[in-house]
Design an enzyme around this catalytic site. Sequence first.
Site, PDB file in Angstrom:
ATOM      1  N   PHE A 518      32.928 -17.796  47.398  1.00 32.29           N
ATOM      2  CA  PHE A 518      33.944 -17.055  46.654  1.00 32.29           C
ATOM      3  C   PHE A 518      35.303 -17.243  47.318  1.00 32.29           C
ATOM      4  O   PHE A 518      35.419 -17.147  48.548  1.00 32.29           O
ATOM      5  CB  PHE A 518      33.638 -15.551  46.649  1.00 32.29           C
ATOM      6  CG  PHE A 518      32.358 -15.173  45.968  1.00 32.29           C
ATOM      7  CD1 PHE A 518      32.351 -14.769  44.647  1.00 32.29           C
ATOM      8  CD2 PHE A 518      31.153 -15.207  46.663  1.00 32.29           C
ATOM      9  CE1 PHE A 518      31.165 -14.400  44.020  1.00 32.29           C
ATOM     10  CE2 PHE A 518      29.967 -14.846  46.045  1.00 32.29           C
ATOM     11  CZ  PHE A 518      29.966 -14.448  44.725  1.00 32.29           C
ATOM     12  N   ASP A 519      36.317 -17.496  46.501  1.00 34.69           N
ATOM     13  CA  ASP A 519      37.672 -17.379  47.016  1.00 34.69           C
ATOM     14  C   ASP A 519      37.972 -15.888  47.157  1.00 34.69           C
ATOM     15  O   ASP A 519      37.404 -15.062  46.435  1.00 34.69           O
ATOM     16  CB  ASP A 519      38.663 -18.029  46.058  1.00 34.69           C
ATOM     17  CG  ASP A 519      40.084 -17.949  46.575  1.00 34.69           C
ATOM     18  OD1 ASP A 519      40.342 -18.474  47.669  1.00 34.69           O
ATOM     19  OD2 ASP A 519      40.923 -17.324  45.899  1.00 34.69           O
TER      20      ASP A 519
END
Length: 830
Positions: A518-519
């Site tokens: 995940f960013d």
Amino acid sequence: MTEKLRLDIPVLLPGIPDSSDPCVERLLAELRAKDGVDAAHLKSGSPGDDPQLCVHYDPAIISLSRIRELVTSTGAKLSSRFGHVVWNLKGITHARRARTVASQLRDFPGVIEAEVSAAGMARVEFDNERTSAAKIREALAQRGLAPTDSSARGDRSHAGHDHGEGAASHVHGEEKGHAGHEHGGMFGPNTELIFSVICGALLGVGFAIEKLVAYAPGWLPTSLFVVAYVFGGFYTVREAIENLRLKKFEIDTLMLVAAAGAASLGAWAEGALLLFLFSLGHGLEHYAMGRAKRAIEALAELTPATARVRRDGDVSEVPVEELRVGDVVVVRPNERLPVDGFLVSGTSSINQAPVTGESIPVDKQPVADVQAARTRPDGVEASSRVFAGTINGAGAIEVEVTRLSSESALAKVVKMVSEAEAQKSPSQRFTERFERIFVPAVLVLAVLLLFAGVVVDEPFSASFYRAMAVLVAASPCALAIATPSAVLSGVARAARGGVLIKGGAPLENLGSLKAIAFDKTGTLTEGRPRITDVFAADGVSEQDLLTVAVAVESLSDHPLAAAIARDGRKRLEGSPVPEATHLQSLTGRGVTATLGNETVWIGKPDMFGAEGMAPLSDAMTKAAQTLRSNGRTTMIVRQGDRDLGAIGLMDTPRASAQSALQALRGLGITRMIMISGDHQRAAEAVAKEVGIDEAWGDLMPEDKVEAIQKLRAEAKVAMVGDGVNDAPAMANATVGIAMGAAGSDVALETADVALMADDLKHLPFVVGLSRHTRAIILQNVYISLGVVAFLLPATILGLGIGPAVAMHEGSTLIVVFNALRLLAYRDKSR
């Protein structure tokens, strides 16, 4: 079509100075990272000519339309040389017919790629210098397949790109409105099913006369069986002729040979039974696949045909196709919205489920600054942005149009889903490879069985009958439809839930992976950082520091810049802010601009002291360390050769992040990693709050790509981001997933999977759906191969043609209806 293609594609780079521009490098990096692309590079053309993008790729794995999307997402454009159309062909009745038509299209001069889905959706890429959409349409019409619907896509640069906007759009193929006639036979699209019923009725009457009416002449039941042959074999003969023209020997030809063989042996009733069961199976298969297809077509019907537009003080009703960007549309309570745009008047709650899948209506209010919204429509807050096809609540509203009807988020989803139908999944590519080996082997076996009388004591008629039974039993009909039916149903169900999945490959891959990266900003957090700390250097007031910071950051659209500009102005309480100029982005580090006669730098502490920049003062270094230790994102402001101070910011974790991550663990995702360009301490603070064990901070954009490549070397991994800044990392993941895609053209074009809503809770839904789809694909493959494995030895040992066809067609219907269960998939994560 499995051979590799090498295409030299003219590329337009509007506003981009040369081929060494960072955006071009991003484009090449994204293409090279995609499965199916062997190489991608730019070749410089002659002075005044467009650069040539040379791509070596396998069209069975990645399509030219997908390459076009990636090109468009960087602000470049393919030239108008390559046409692209998506047509709805009403004459497609089953998967084998789709493959035949696709083969015919690929053989047409000038056609580069062609895929046709079992539901009748055709995607054709062609060279405008050698052919045209009109010629291809005419060729299809001559074969009884006139397209009844067409959609043409143009390449256009996205507004707000760093290099400015591109030129006008190019239209590829034909525009809407040239629909062909409804083709399906004298009884409409269900003609084959009706013909099979007539065949069955004739067979039943003939059989009853033969067995029950002793005084009836012998020619009467035989005549009924012959007429039954005509109705049962009508479509089969047509398909067999088409296949023989293409030098293909498919199941239709095998069925005709078997029926003819039965007739030659005097077994007219058994041959008629074979054709009845085969045509009935095809007809039911076509009817069942139509259900999945209608689930997608229903999306296109959500947008109203007309809109009330306010022009010159008057309100008039016009077709949505005539709306222009900048028009103001009046929407009454409880009506569907006809356009994408932003509110300029009125407040209401809008049901966005048709587009984003959000179950709860979303409150909407007018934009604070109409002119700013017009200048940067992609930057409009979600609380003011609306989409075509959604449903207005109790309040009357007025909406300014930001996209043409053909370019609305819903229209893009319909087009992309239509294209996704024709994209082959890994399982489908496997089954096609299997068939290429299996079918010739069965033909060889059947020929050998013709001479069984040499080994065993039996007449040639018995050997011939057994060979025909083996041909019928071993034909992999169910295998051909096993994967396409599941992919079509899965993609349709996802679209109905506010998720766009671009084909079978990402659908299957997402269902098999165990790791997701995940960013941080905008994905696990709200993407709306706020100023928490302001540390001014000695001799500098907080007002002077914020004045310089606000002046520079007002020019940038980065979330951190927007936070500094917004919160800084509030702290300045109306004090005047000078105008900065010449903003330059230092990717992954910060920005620089000119204020007055001095240069201003704003960026991460690590930016200072590197690449020739003077290091931070001791006081500023200490301030940065303090802010970072408290989990703050830290930005240093320097004007000329003087450090003005440090600003600490903090983003709020999404309320749904923790529950979404727990749901993903329940679905079998064993490893989740957060990757961020923020300081390690700040990344760890957010990761702890949302419940992620691994947090990788201090990553530049190229570091994120390397991180994904490292993860992918260990196992399949998905990357979740916003589809804009994260595009290179997403391209390198097994599956790239973009959030909030309804409001971002770039996210729609970049991602393999697009969550239309800006909400993480849709991620467990699509992962669960993908896992369920993959399970059904495996079930279908096992059923298909299992039936063939049983029937093959059974027919060799004496099972008749009738029972073999019944089981054969029964397995085909089982896999189709098994796949249709996906349309009823329920999201258990909400």
